[in-house]
Structures are given as structure tokens and as C-alpha cells.
Design a protein around this motif. Structure first.
Motif, mmCIF file in Angstrom:
data_model
loop_
_atom_site.group_PDB
_atom_site.id
_atom_site.type_symbol
_atom_site.label_atom_id
_atom_site.label_comp_id
_atom_site.label_asym_id
_atom_site.label_seq_id
_atom_site.Cartn_x
_atom_site.Cartn_y
_atom_site.Cartn_z
ATOM 1 N N TYR A 155 1.528 -24.248 24.735
ATOM 2 C CA TYR A 155 1.548 -23.468 23.492
ATOM 3 C C TYR A 155 1.528 -24.460 22.347
ATOM 4 O O TYR A 155 2.499 -25.207 22.144
ATOM 5 N N LYS A 156 0.416 -24.486 21.613
ATOM 6 C CA LYS A 156 0.197 -25.545 20.633
ATOM 7 C C LYS A 156 0.584 -25.077 19.244
ATOM 8 O O LYS A 156 0.094 -24.047 18.771
ATOM 9 N N PHE A 157 1.435 -25.849 18.583
ATOM 10 C CA PHE A 157 1.765 -25.583 17.195
ATOM 11 C C PHE A 157 2.004 -26.906 16.497
ATOM 12 O O PHE A 157 2.760 -27.751 16.962
ATOM 13 N N GLY A 158 1.330 -27.062 15.367
ATOM 14 C CA GLY A 158 1.398 -28.330 14.648
ATOM 15 C C GLY A 158 0.824 -29.456 15.474
ATOM 16 O O GLY A 158 -0.229 -29.324 16.105
ATOM 17 N N ASN A 159 1.529 -30.547 15.481
ATOM 18 C CA ASN A 159 1.100 -31.700 16.260
ATOM 19 C C ASN A 159 1.744 -31.730 17.642
ATOM 20 O O ASN A 159 1.601 -32.697 18.372
ATOM 21 N N VAL A 160 2.470 -30.652 17.961
ATOM 22 C CA VAL A 160 3.200 -30.612 19.220
ATOM 23 C C VAL A 160 2.489 -29.681 20.201
ATOM 24 O O VAL A 160 2.128 -28.556 19.871
ATOM 25 N N ASP A 161 2.271 -30.159 21.377
ATOM 26 C CA ASP A 161 1.715 -29.346 22.454
ATOM 27 C C ASP A 161 2.878 -29.063 23.406
ATOM 28 O O ASP A 161 3.223 -29.889 24.238
ATOM 29 N N ARG A 162 3.490 -27.889 23.271
ATOM 30 C CA ARG A 162 4.707 -27.578 24.026
ATOM 31 C C ARG A 162 4.366 -26.877 25.337
ATOM 32 O O ARG A 162 3.614 -25.907 25.346
ATOM 33 N N GLU A 163 4.909 -27.353 26.412
ATOM 34 C CA GLU A 163 4.678 -26.733 27.715
ATOM 35 C C GLU A 163 5.765 -25.702 27.994
ATOM 36 O O GLU A 163 6.955 -25.986 27.901
ATOM 37 N N LEU A 164 5.316 -24.484 28.306
ATOM 38 C CA LEU A 164 6.227 -23.394 28.626
ATOM 39 C C LEU A 164 5.934 -22.899 30.034
ATOM 40 O O LEU A 164 4.872 -23.192 30.593
ATOM 41 N N ASN A 165 6.865 -22.120 30.559
ATOM 42 C CA ASN A 165 6.692 -21.559 31.890
ATOM 43 C C ASN A 165 6.622 -20.039 31.796
ATOM 44 O O ASN A 165 7.289 -19.428 30.962
ATOM 45 N N PHE A 166 5.824 -19.449 32.649
ATOM 46 C CA PHE A 166 5.636 -17.996 32.635
ATOM 47 C C PHE A 166 6.957 -17.248 32.808
ATOM 48 O O PHE A 166 7.130 -16.151 32.276
ATOM 49 N N LYS A 167 7.912 -17.840 33.524
ATOM 50 C CA LYS A 167 9.209 -17.193 33.735
ATOM 51 C C LYS A 167 10.029 -17.083 32.445
ATOM 52 O O LYS A 167 10.996 -16.344 32.387
ATOM 53 N N GLN A 168 9.627 -17.826 31.413
ATOM 54 C CA GLN A 168 10.344 -17.789 30.146
ATOM 55 C C GLN A 168 9.915 -16.626 29.253
ATOM 56 O O GLN A 168 10.538 -16.392 28.225
ATOM 57 N N VAL A 169 8.851 -15.909 29.619
ATOM 58 C CA VAL A 169 8.313 -14.879 28.732
ATOM 59 C C VAL A 169 8.419 -13.499 29.364
ATOM 60 O O VAL A 169 8.601 -13.362 30.577
ATOM 61 N N ILE A 170 8.301 -12.481 28.517
ATOM 62 C CA ILE A 170 8.218 -11.085 28.961
ATOM 63 C C ILE A 170 6.766 -10.663 28.780
ATOM 64 O O ILE A 170 6.300 -10.476 27.652
ATOM 65 N N PRO A 171 5.991 -10.522 29.863
ATOM 66 C CA PRO A 171 4.559 -10.269 29.723
ATOM 67 C C PRO A 171 4.221 -8.779 29.604
ATOM 68 O O PRO A 171 4.901 -7.924 30.177
ATOM 69 N N PHE A 172 3.165 -8.496 28.864
ATOM 70 C CA PHE A 172 2.617 -7.147 28.734
ATOM 71 C C PHE A 172 1.098 -7.252 28.859
ATOM 72 O O PHE A 172 0.499 -8.222 28.387
ATOM 73 N N TYR A 173 0.493 -6.240 29.483
ATOM 74 C CA TYR A 173 -0.960 -6.233 29.658
ATOM 75 C C TYR A 173 -1.526 -4.912 29.148
ATOM 76 O O TYR A 173 -0.910 -3.859 29.306
ATOM 77 N N ASP A 174 -2.699 -4.982 28.548
ATOM 78 C CA ASP A 174 -3.313 -3.784 27.972
ATOM 79 C C ASP A 174 -3.986 -2.954 29.064
ATOM 80 O O ASP A 174 -3.384 -2.061 29.643
ATOM 81 N N ILE A 175 -5.246 -3.226 29.362
ATOM 82 C CA ILE A 175 -5.959 -2.387 30.327
ATOM 83 C C ILE A 175 -5.837 -2.902 31.758
ATOM 84 O O ILE A 175 -5.838 -2.119 32.700
ATOM 85 N N ALA A 176 -5.731 -4.217 31.921
ATOM 86 C CA ALA A 176 -5.641 -4.782 33.280
ATOM 87 C C ALA A 176 -5.360 -6.272 33.168
ATOM 88 O O ALA A 176 -5.547 -6.879 32.110
ATOM 89 N N GLN A 177 -4.909 -6.848 34.278
ATOM 90 C CA GLN A 177 -4.755 -8.287 34.349
ATOM 91 C C GLN A 177 -6.093 -8.920 34.712
ATOM 92 O O GLN A 177 -6.886 -8.346 35.464
ATOM 93 N N ASP A 178 -6.327 -10.091 34.186
ATOM 94 C CA ASP A 178 -7.569 -10.803 34.429
ATOM 95 C C ASP A 178 -7.616 -11.252 35.894
ATOM 96 O O ASP A 178 -6.711 -11.969 36.347
ATOM 97 N N PRO A 179 -8.625 -10.853 36.650
ATOM 98 C CA PRO A 179 -8.670 -11.244 38.069
ATOM 99 C C PRO A 179 -8.809 -12.747 38.277
ATOM 100 O O PRO A 179 -8.459 -13.256 39.337
ATOM 101 N N THR A 180 -9.310 -13.461 37.259
ATOM 102 C CA THR A 180 -9.429 -14.918 37.392
ATOM 103 C C THR A 180 -8.163 -15.642 36.973
ATOM 104 O O THR A 180 -8.003 -16.827 37.222
ATOM 105 N N ASN A 181 -7.262 -14.904 36.313
ATOM 106 C CA ASN A 181 -5.981 -15.470 35.890
ATOM 107 C C ASN A 181 -5.027 -14.315 35.653
ATOM 108 O O ASN A 181 -5.006 -13.713 34.587
#
Length: 410
Positions: A155-181
Motif C-alpha cells: 500500500y503506497k503512500f508518499g515515499n513509503v511502500d508499506r507492506e500489509l497482510n490480507f488478515k489485517q483488513v475487512i474485505p468487501f466485494y461488489d459483484i464477484a471476486q476476481d478469479p485470477t486474484n
């Protein structure tokens, strides 16, 4: 309020997004990144309008928080969190960010945030709730497997490229999840290549109309070579240098103080308006509105809310369409939103929330109709039970119990 306000980088290496925006904005939009759905949604009127309408409807909720016994809690911890989720935003502002990310990029990540990761979900210790802008989420070509439960992303902001993990977020999807990801969603914009390009080309044509308006090509209106060589250049008198052209120019310019101001052409002229071939097309009505209607329909915006002023649209102004917007989009979305918040925080708070829209006037007519139908049903049921009692099919006690079961009497 304090602010968690990162400055975002415009760079992205996500190669999975379709190149439709690049096709549309290949001219005149060289600065524009082809992988920024959020940013793109702000540049197209119809997309922006659809997302604003959905966001406004979503944000019209009332929070209902209950304890483990089902009793309503006033000013509970989850209510406070959603009213002021972080130092930068109000709940309404976070809701707008959430909706724009979800309906532009096809997915949204809410992130419980704290400078100390271990306190991210402890509401009494300064935890915040943020919405990540998915324009700046980069999976970096990481290899994925079908059964993978989490993934690191940048997750890039400013000059910092911060690495996050999927377990740290609450995900929501609109019509479907991307089959390639499967950690991303599929954007509705992917099915709008033709309509978005149509709007872009219409805008370009309108711009050409304005640019060419007033530009005229003037050329000799002659068909024979002899007409071009003579014209008004004939001498007034034989064997003299003064021509008919000179004589006319002198007469026309005698009233001008500053000398010669008018020039007379030697031959007849014709003028061509460069915008004439474009003037017969109404690009707004013929092309843009039709494409806009398709975009708004894809986002399930009721026709009377679309503000496309054609006869067919105006005839579609029928009651109940506002309710359709809530029942088709807002209510399922708000239910999922509340469940996700509860699954993250309820073990800590001992409370759960729901988002209610019952207070809105758009539901009054429907609620009134439901009350009327319920009253009619009870009346028919009561008459039926009384009829059974009068014909000695049931006893008085049985009739009373049936009326109580149907909640006709206490």
C-alpha cells in the motif's frame, strides 16, 4: 481532529487490470494512470453520479446497537466507532470512501488501524477504522493459489511502500471476486468499454465543434482558368494600369481615417464553415445520454433518479423506484457491512450493530401497504375462526387460543 493522511503515489504495477482506460484516454490524458478505477470514477459524470447516489442512500442509515440480551444500547462502542471512525473522517465520509472503492474497483478494504498493531481492534485504546484506496493497492505479481487464505500486498503512500497482510483488513466485494486474484473484486467498469469510449469520443467531437466554430476557409469561386486570371483585375480603360479592383477599393476606403482598411478580391469567392459537417449531430442526446443510461442501469439506479431528460426516461417516473434502490442494493450491502463489523469487533465489545433505514420516508408507502394487508389478513382470519366457533366446529377455548396464536387478541 488529528489526521492519518498519507500522500499516495500514482505508480502501480498491477498488470491484471484490463487496458480499456488506456484505449479511451490514449489522447490528451497522457498523465492518467490506466489502473486507477477510483480516480477514473471521478472523471466520468455518469459513473460519478451513480456512485454518489448509492453513497448518499447508504449513509442515510441509523445505527442500532444491541447487547448480548438483545437490548438496545445507547451510545455503544460500535456506534461511537462508526460515528467517528478515525481522526480524519466522520462516519459519513468513511461511508463515501467505502462505497466509491467498492463500486469503482469492485472491492473495498476496511482496515482497523493503530500505530501499535496489537491494539488495532481495541476500541478503548485509540483504534481507528480506515478505508484503503484500492487505486494504491499493489499485489506486485505475487503468485497465488486457489486455497490461499491470506497474502501480503503493498500500500503506497508518499515515499513509503508499506507492506500489509490480507488478515489485517475487512474485505468487501461488489459483484464477484476476481478469479485470477480472489483477494480482489471485479469492477463493473470492465463491461463498459464501449459506453465509456462512446462518451469520450462524443466529448472529443463536441470539443472539435467548439474549436472549429467560426473557422472558415475562403477560396476562389471559379470553374475556368480564364476567370481566375482576369476577374476585377481588368483595366478600367484600355492601356491603363488602374483596374476595376483599384477603383472599388478606393471608393470603399475613402471614409477610413487611417488609410486602406478593406481589400477587394479579384474574383468571386466562396466560404466553407469547417464545423458545418459536425453541426447536424447532437452528440449529447444521440451518443452520451444513451451510453450514460446504460452505465446508470448497470449500477441499478432507478430511471427517475437518472436525470437523463429524454421522453422515454421521463415516462418512467413511477412510484416505488426509490424503494427499489434500497431493496436491490442498499439493504443487502448494509447487512453485509454490519455483519463484517460485528465479526471483527463484537467479541471485544459484547455488542452487535445493524443499520436501519426504517425511518426513511421512501418506505412509508410500503409500510402502510404492509400494515393494511396485515390488518385485512387478521380480519379474514378472525371471521373464519368465529365462523368455525358458531358452527360448533371448535370450542370457545379453542377459538380463543387460535385468536391468540394469530395475535388478534392478547
Amino acid at each position: 481532529r488529528k489526521s492519518f493522511s498519507p500522500t499516495f503515489s500514482s505508480d502501480s504495477s498491477d498488470s491484471e487490470i484490463t487496458p480499456f482506460i488506456n484505449q479511451i484516454y490514449s489522447e490528451g490524458w497522457g498523465y492518467y494512470s490506466t489502473k486507477k478505477y477510483y480516480d477514473f470514477s471521478l472523471k466520468n459524470y455518469f459513473l460519478n453520479r451513480a456512485i454518489i447516489l448509492i453513497a448518499n442512500a447508504f449513509n442515510s442509515y441509523e445505527i442500532v446497537e444491541r447487547d448480548s440480551k438483545g437490548e438496545i444500547v445507547t451510545d455503544g462502542p460500535l456506534t461511537k466507532l462508526l460515528i467517528e471512525p478515525n481522526y480524519k473522517q466522520t462516519g459519513e465520509e468513511l461511508g463515501k470512501e467505502f462505497i466509491r472503492n467498492l463500486f469503482s474497483g469492485g472491492y473495498a478494504y476496511l482496515m482497523p488501524y493503530h500505530e501499535n498493531l496489537g491494539y488495532a481492534t481495541l476500541l478503548d485504546r485509540g483504534s481507528e477504522l480506515l478505508c484503503l484506496n484500492n487505486d494504491y493497492i499493489d499485489f506486485g505479481g505475487r503468485k497465488l493459489s486457489m486455497f490461499q487464505r491470506d497474502i501480503n500486498f503493498d500500500y503506497k503512500f508518499g515515499n513509503v511502500d508499506r507492506e500489509l497482510n490480507f488478515k489485517q483488513v475487512i474485505p468487501f466485494y461488489d459483484i464477484a471476486q476476481d478469479p485470477t486474484n480472489n483477494f480482489k473484486g471485479i469492477s463493473r467498469l470492465r463491461s463498459l468499454d464501449d459506453e465509456l469510449k462512446q462518451i469520450f469520443m462524443s466529448n472529443k467531437a463536441i470539443d472539435n465543434q467548439l474549436s472549429l466554430s467560426g473557422n472558415i476557409i475562403v477560396s476562389p469561386d471559379s470553374h475556368k482558368e480564364s476567370e481566375l486570371s482576369l476577374g476585377l483585375d481588368k483595366p478600367i480603360m484600355p492601356n491603363t494600369a488602374r483596374t476595376q479592383k483599384d477603383d472599388i477599393e478606393e471608393k470603399l476606403n475613402t471614409s477610413f481615417i487611417f488609410g486602406k482598411s478593406l481589400t477587394v478580391a479579384s474574383t468571386a469567392l466562396k466560404a466553407i464553415n469547417l464545423a458545418e459537417s459536425l453541426s447536424s449531430y447532437d452528440y449529447n442526446k444521440t451518443f452520451k445520454q444513451e451510453a450514460g443510461r446504460i452505465i446508470l442501469n448497470l449500477y441499478e439506479i432507478p430511471r427517475k433518479m437518472q436525470n437523463i431528460n429524454t421522453a422515454s426516461e421521463l415516462k418512467s417516473d413511477k412510484d416505488g423506484e426509490d424503494v427499489d434502490l434500497y431493496e436491490k442494493i442498499i439493504l443487502p450491502l448494509s447487512t453485509n457491512f454490519a455483519k463484517s463489523i460485528n465479526s471483527t469487533y463484537s467479541k471485544l465489545t459484547g455488542t452487535t450493530i445493524s443499520l436501519s433505514y426504517d425511518h426513511l420516508s421512501v418506505f412509508e408507502q410500503k409500510k402502510e401497504g404492509a400494515r393494511k394487508m396485515e390488518a385485512e389478513h387478521k380480519e379474514r382470519t378472525k371471521n373464519f375462526i368465529i365462523s368455525l366457533f358458531e358452527k360448533d366446529f371448535i370450542s370457545k377455548d379453542e377459538a380463543k387460543k387460535m385468536l391468540q396464536d394469530e395475535k388478534i387478541i392478547a
